[in-house]
Scaffold this motif. Sequence first.
Motif, PDB file in Angstrom:
ATOM      1  N   GLU A  43     -94.852 -20.183  29.940  1.00  0.00           N
ATOM      2  CA  GLU A  43     -93.991 -19.565  28.926  1.00  0.00           C
ATOM      3  C   GLU A  43     -93.829 -18.065  29.193  1.00  0.00           C
ATOM      4  N   SER A  94     -89.315 -18.946  24.898  1.00  0.00           N
ATOM      5  CA  SER A  94     -90.766 -19.044  25.101  1.00  0.00           C
ATOM      6  C   SER A  94     -91.413 -19.286  23.745  1.00  0.00           C
ATOM      7  N   ASP A 122     -94.370 -25.050  22.405  1.00  0.00           N
ATOM      8  CA  ASP A 122     -94.472 -25.630  23.744  1.00  0.00           C
ATOM      9  C   ASP A 122     -95.912 -25.606  24.231  1.00  0.00           C
TER      10      ASP A 122
END
Length: 254
Positions: free
Chosen positions: A181, A193, A197
């Motif tokens: 990221e 980002s 995630d």
Amino acid sequence: MKSDAPRSAALRRTRQVVVPVLAILGVAGVAFVLRRPLLMPAPACMAGRWHGCFDTFNGVLLMTLVALPLSAPVVWALARHRRAAGAALPWRTSLAEVGLVHGTVPFLWMTMMPGGADPGTVPARVSLVPLRDLVTMGPLGIAGNLLIFAALGFFAPMRWAALASVPRILALGAVCSALVESAQYVLRLDRVSSVDDVLVNATGAALAALASRRWWRRPGPGAGEVQGVIGRSSRARSRSSSQIHRRWWGGTSW
């Protein structure tokens, strides 16, 4: 007791056959379900063109599946070399190394693809609010994020005993995902980002580690156990020497 030994050996051989067969059937089933989107970049990949093959998700997945049979001779060569060298668990170690690379590199490649038409020019975007982006990911996006470091979580504990722990794999997946990221943010790949995630990537690694738990590499005796064995051996030798000394001097007449 004697009748249980052949039965356990037969069960072990059955597992050694059934698990690879199930894995192959699973990959074949996924390829069959996704055959239409996977075959879309096939002409570009067959022609060796970069555009339309290696710069698309479908193309990377297709080439990953095509290269899967090539991993088998690599595993065989590594295992044969380790076996000749007298290494422990040559086949499991070789399979873990090849599987880790083959199952992780393509997903990393896809995560580093530009998300739009103007990479490097659009402002970098970041989302630090946990669980906010899960709604916009959708089932396919969540499944993809779970798979990014799944091979790392599955094979790393099989290769290194120091990583044979779910919390360690969870931390490793989180660190690797945070690095990805950060790279997306620094390179301005027209991607967001997101902390979500990182959370989903780490969860996927931990779940994959649980799936391979029975094949984890077990650590050898720790330093404390080794020192304890050495200490007990030294004390035994000392007691034996003192007994011999007493017997010798006690039975000698001057």
